[in-house]
Scaffold this motif. Structure first.
Motif, PDB file in Angstrom:
ATOM      1  N   GLN A 388     -89.446  -8.505 118.217  1.00  0.00           N
ATOM      2  CA  GLN A 388     -89.018  -8.957 119.383  1.00  0.00           C
ATOM      3  C   GLN A 388     -90.199  -8.829 120.496  1.00  0.00           C
ATOM      4  OE1 GLN A 388     -86.649 -10.889 120.096  1.00  0.00           O
ATOM      5  NE2 GLN A 388     -86.398 -10.637 122.317  1.00  0.00           N
ATOM      6  N   TRP A 394     -92.905 -13.353 116.736  1.00  0.00           N
ATOM      7  CA  TRP A 394     -91.377 -14.052 116.575  1.00  0.00           C
ATOM      8  C   TRP A 394     -91.549 -15.411 116.760  1.00  0.00           C
ATOM      9  CZ3 TRP A 394     -90.433 -17.121 120.600  1.00  0.00           C
ATOM     10  CH2 TRP A 394     -90.738 -16.603 122.070  1.00  0.00           C
ATOM     11  N   ARG A 428     -82.765 -12.953 120.357  1.00  0.00           N
ATOM     12  CA  ARG A 428     -83.291 -14.546 120.319  1.00  0.00           C
ATOM     13  C   ARG A 428     -82.626 -15.601 120.453  1.00  0.00           C
ATOM     14  NH1 ARG A 428     -87.378 -13.936 121.155  1.00  0.00           N
ATOM     15  NH2 ARG A 428     -87.646 -16.057 120.511  1.00  0.00           N
ATOM     16  N   SER A 432     -83.749 -18.417 123.100  1.00  0.00           N
ATOM     17  CA  SER A 432     -84.089 -19.579 122.754  1.00  0.00           C
ATOM     18  C   SER A 432     -83.013 -20.813 123.376  1.00  0.00           C
ATOM     19  CB  SER A 432     -83.800 -19.809 121.089  1.00  0.00           C
ATOM     20  OG  SER A 432     -84.911 -19.004 120.490  1.00  0.00           O
ATOM     21  N   TYR A 439     -86.417 -20.511 116.191  1.00  0.00           N
ATOM     22  CA  TYR A 439     -86.845 -19.225 116.983  1.00  0.00           C
ATOM     23  C   TYR A 439     -85.517 -18.416 117.202  1.00  0.00           C
ATOM     24  CZ  TYR A 439     -91.204 -21.485 117.046  1.00  0.00           C
ATOM     25  OH  TYR A 439     -92.610 -22.224 116.791  1.00  0.00           O
TER      26      TYR A 439
END
Length: 453
Positions: A388, A394, A428, A432, A439
């Motif tokens: 992360q 990532w 995430r 995103s 992702y």
């Protein structure tokens, strides 16, 4: 009839039922019938006939497996039979017990002595002229029962798995491609084929050979098989604990100091399987080992499976120092080839420092995936935090597949690790702003959701 205790059997009838060869079973049955009918001399003669026959039957079995001494013995018998050479047959029978002991190695010393007494008493029963009229041999029921029991326990119920030929066959099995690799299968195979009917002397010799072969003249054959040998030795220890403890301790104390420097680090795999081997080693051996460990380069450590010595606390600190002294590329190579719990912290640190997408993918594949089965829930948390915090990880297209593989390999930890996976997914998705985005790791989301069912 009084109970007879031995090999897990409680009486003479149970021993007789365990006789391997059908004809030997019939012959010893005749001896038992004579004994119970009071025909004590006949019982001794019949017992000897069963012994004589069974030795020849076992010789034929050994010959079929390529035992040279057994083959010579069988050929001599067949030649005498074909030529009807009575004198030769008598000569062979007169030394059949000695042949079985010295050439076929079927007996321990005390067993040979017991059966030699049977043979002598058989002569007294079959040839009364050997004794004077006033001293005619009169066997007691107790003596007859003892002879029958010795014949059963020392020979008739046993497979011909004693002596040098048995050890050679064991090692041929061990080095063959078909030998099992997991502990349960190894234990089942070894017990069924070798240990269940093996005498103590054979087990002793087998243990000694397994502790010697990888460090002697034939060491090259075992270079890639040390873990296999060590696991096999551990299974023998489980099945024959008392024999193993006494034999291994004595052998290690007397023999390990003779292992040359070029092979000494190779005891590491054995030490990991049984840490007592380190305790039983002479102090000069331990001093030599520590010095070699401190000076060895990475390739030497890998070649000899020296990282298995992490099992010994005093050696673990030396190994940590050696590992940390290597360049990062060397560390990556070691971890990828020899994944161990001791490497997890450094592996995650190296993974978290990836400075490019392709580097992140490469490190994830060679570090995280091999180590995943060894991780605990906290390791999973630290790894996910490293992912992360680094957009090069990532953001790499291959990271999703890597994390999915790690997730699958650590499913058993979900009761403790689920919050860490969920926190990563939430972060995430928030970043995103699209749950279906690559992702946001949709495949990982699906795995996590499915695991709640």
């Amino acid at each position: 009839m009084s109970a007879l205790v031995g090999q897990g059997l409680t009486d003479i009838d149970s021993l007789a039922l365990a006789v391997r060869d059908p004809e030997s079973k019939r012959l010893v049955g005749e001896a038992l019938s004579a004994y119970r009918g009071g025909a004590l001399r006949s019982a001794i003669v019949s017992t000897w006939i069963a012994v004589d026959y069974d030795i020849i039957a076992k010789a034929k079995e050994l010959s079929a497996h390529g035992d040279a001494a057994a083959t010579t013995f069988v050929q001599d018998i067949e030649c005498a039979i074909q030529s009807r050479d009575v004198k030769k047959m008598q000569a062979i029978e007169s030394v059949v017990l000695t042949t079985a002991n010295e050439k076929l190695q079927l007996f321990a010393p005390h067993e040979f002595e017991d059966l030699s007494r049977l043979q002598k008493d058989r002569h007294l029963c079959a040839h009364p002229a050997f004794a004077s009229e006033d001293a005619l041999f009169q066997p007691t029921p107790e003596l007859v029962r003892t002879h029958i029991t010795h014949a059963l326990k020392h020979l008739l119920v046993n497979a011909p798995l004693q002596g040098k030929s048995a050890i050679e066959r064991f090692h041929a099995d061990l080095l063959s491609p078909s030998f099992p690799v997991d502990e349960e299968s190894i234990g089942t195979f070894v017990r069924a084929k070798y240990l269940d009917r093996a005498k103590d002397v054979m087990v002793v010799n087998l243990i000694k050979s397994l502790l010697s072969a990888p460090f002697g003249r034939e060491a090259a054959q075992y270079m890639g098989q040390r873990h296999q040998v060590a696991r096999t030795l551990r299974e023998i220890a489980k099945a024959k604990t008392a024999i193993y403890d006494e034999t291994a301790k004595d052998h290690v104390a007397r023999k390990f100091d003779a292992i040359p420097d070029a092979l000494l680090l190779s005891i590491s795999a054995f030490v990991e399987c049984d840490t007592r081997l380190w305790e039983w080693s002479p102090e000069p051996t331990r001093i030599r080992f520590r010095r070699l460990l401190q000076d060895a380069d990475a390739e030497t450590l890998k070649k000899h499976s020296a990282f298995d010595a992490f099992a010994i606390p005093e050696l673990a600190s030396i190994l940590v120092g050696r590992f940390e002294s290597f360049e990062q590329d060397v560390q990556i190579g070691i971890i990828s080839q020899i994944p161990r719990r001791e490497f997890i912290t450094q592996a995650i640190r190296i993974y978290g420092d990836a400075s490019g997408w392709r580097a992140a993918e490469q490190r994830g594949r060679v570090l995280m995936i091999p180590l995943a089965p060894l991780m605990n829930a906290d390791d999973v948390r630290v790894m996910l935090e490293a992912v992360q915090e680094n957009d090069q990880i990532w953001g790499a297209s291959g990271t999703s597949a890597i994390l999915e593989t790690v997730f699958d390999a650590t499913r058993s930890l979900l009761a403790q690790s689920r919050p860490h996976w969920q926190a990563f997914i939430n972060a995430r998705m928030l970043s995103s702003r699209d749950a279906s985005s690559h992702y946001a790791y949709p495949a990982l989301q699906q795995r996590l959701a499915a695991s709640e069912d």
